[in-house]
Design a protein around this motif. Structure first.
Motif, PDB file in Angstrom:
ATOM      1  N   MET A   1       0.821  -1.209   0.066  1.00  0.00           N
ATOM      2  CA  MET A   1      -0.063   0.034  -0.087  1.00  0.00           C
ATOM      3  C   MET A   1       0.899   1.207   0.035  1.00  0.00           C
ATOM      4  N   LEU A   2       2.178   1.294   0.724  1.00  0.00           N
ATOM      5  CA  LEU A   2       2.899   2.476   0.710  1.00  0.00           C
ATOM      6  C   LEU A   2       3.599   2.714  -0.662  1.00  0.00           C
ATOM      7  N   ILE A   3       3.820   1.630  -1.250  1.00  0.00           N
ATOM      8  CA  ILE A   3       4.441   1.685  -2.556  1.00  0.00           C
ATOM      9  C   ILE A   3       3.479   2.323  -3.471  1.00  0.00           C
ATOM     10  N   PHE A   4       2.118   2.020  -3.529  1.00  0.00           N
ATOM     11  CA  PHE A   4       0.956   2.743  -4.347  1.00  0.00           C
ATOM     12  C   PHE A   4       0.850   3.953  -3.937  1.00  0.00           C
ATOM     13  N   VAL A   5       0.870   4.518  -2.717  1.00  0.00           N
ATOM     14  CA  VAL A   5       0.714   5.857  -2.208  1.00  0.00           C
ATOM     15  C   VAL A   5       1.921   6.715  -2.791  1.00  0.00           C
ATOM     16  N   ALA A   6       3.275   6.293  -2.596  1.00  0.00           N
ATOM     17  CA  ALA A   6       4.192   6.769  -3.070  1.00  0.00           C
ATOM     18  C   ALA A   6       4.384   7.093  -4.666  1.00  0.00           C
ATOM     19  N   ILE A   7       3.946   6.150  -5.364  1.00  0.00           N
ATOM     20  CA  ILE A   7       3.993   6.479  -6.886  1.00  0.00           C
ATOM     21  C   ILE A   7       2.659   7.263  -7.243  1.00  0.00           C
ATOM     22  N   PHE A   8       1.799   7.319  -6.472  1.00  0.00           N
ATOM     23  CA  PHE A   8       0.592   8.140  -6.672  1.00  0.00           C
ATOM     24  C   PHE A   8       0.772   9.522  -6.523  1.00  0.00           C
ATOM     25  N   VAL A   9       1.484   9.703  -5.441  1.00  0.00           N
ATOM     26  CA  VAL A   9       2.003  11.203  -5.066  1.00  0.00           C
ATOM     27  C   VAL A   9       2.818  11.703  -5.935  1.00  0.00           C
ATOM     28  N   ALA A  10       3.944  10.805  -6.224  1.00  0.00           N
ATOM     29  CA  ALA A  10       5.046  11.093  -7.232  1.00  0.00           C
ATOM     30  C   ALA A  10       4.446  11.489  -8.623  1.00  0.00           C
ATOM     31  N   VAL A  11       3.430  10.819  -9.128  1.00  0.00           N
ATOM     32  CA  VAL A  11       3.048  11.275 -10.449  1.00  0.00           C
ATOM     33  C   VAL A  11       2.086  12.167 -10.269  1.00  0.00           C
ATOM     34  N   VAL A  12       1.067  12.301  -9.335  1.00  0.00           N
ATOM     35  CA  VAL A  12       0.133  13.270  -9.426  1.00  0.00           C
ATOM     36  C   VAL A  12       0.637  14.629  -8.893  1.00  0.00           C
ATOM     37  N   ILE A  13       1.570  14.506  -7.936  1.00  0.00           N
ATOM     38  CA  ILE A  13       2.086  16.062  -7.732  1.00  0.00           C
ATOM     39  C   ILE A  13       3.615  16.396  -8.516  1.00  0.00           C
ATOM     40  N   GLY A  14       4.361  15.348  -8.365  1.00  0.00           N
ATOM     41  CA  GLY A  14       5.441  15.689  -9.046  1.00  0.00           C
ATOM     42  C   GLY A  14       5.581  15.904 -10.549  1.00  0.00           C
TER      43      GLY A  14
END
Length: 122
Positions: A1-14
């Motif tokens: 779940m943490l990997i999904f959140v990290a990828i989601f944040v990186a793609v959406v925000i970064g």
């Protein structure tokens, strides 16, 4: 779940922040007649060179160390390259250059001033 959140944040925000600002930043660096070519060439060459070799570099770093800290250092180094490149880019906004006020004054002087005499003759 943490990997999904990290990828989601990186793609959406970064990624969103990068893609939202790059076109305006890049087009200011080039003359109008070559702005699109400069933007496309700069973006695609950087994507091809850095984006293409990054997986190889990261895999080699992981194989060499067996840990993730060299990968983090690699990402930090790439971020620092970006910061230095943006800082070294020329400023093109006349207001930031101090030329904005002079330009506005010159434009105001070029405008015809209303005359004191009335255009209607008696």
């Amino acid at each position: 779940m943490l990997i999904f959140v990290a990828i989601f944040v990186a793609v959406v925000i970064g990624h969103g922040a990068m893609i939202g600002t790059q076109p305006a930043f890049f087009t200011e660096l080039f003359a109008s007649r070559v702005a699109y070519s400069g933007l496309a060439l700069g973006h695609e060459l950087a994507s091809m060179i850095v984006g293409g070799f990054s997986p190889i570099v990261v895999t080699a770093l992981l194989a060499w160390s067996g840990a993730s800290w060299p990968i983090a250092l690699f990402l930090i180094a790439m971020g620092l390259v970006t910061v230095f490149a943006v800082a070294a880019a020329p400023e093109t906004n006349p207001n930031a250059l101090g030329d904005g006020k002079a330009r506005q004054e010159a434009e105001a002087e070029e405008k015809p001033k209303p005359s004191d005499s009335s255009p209607i003759h008696s």
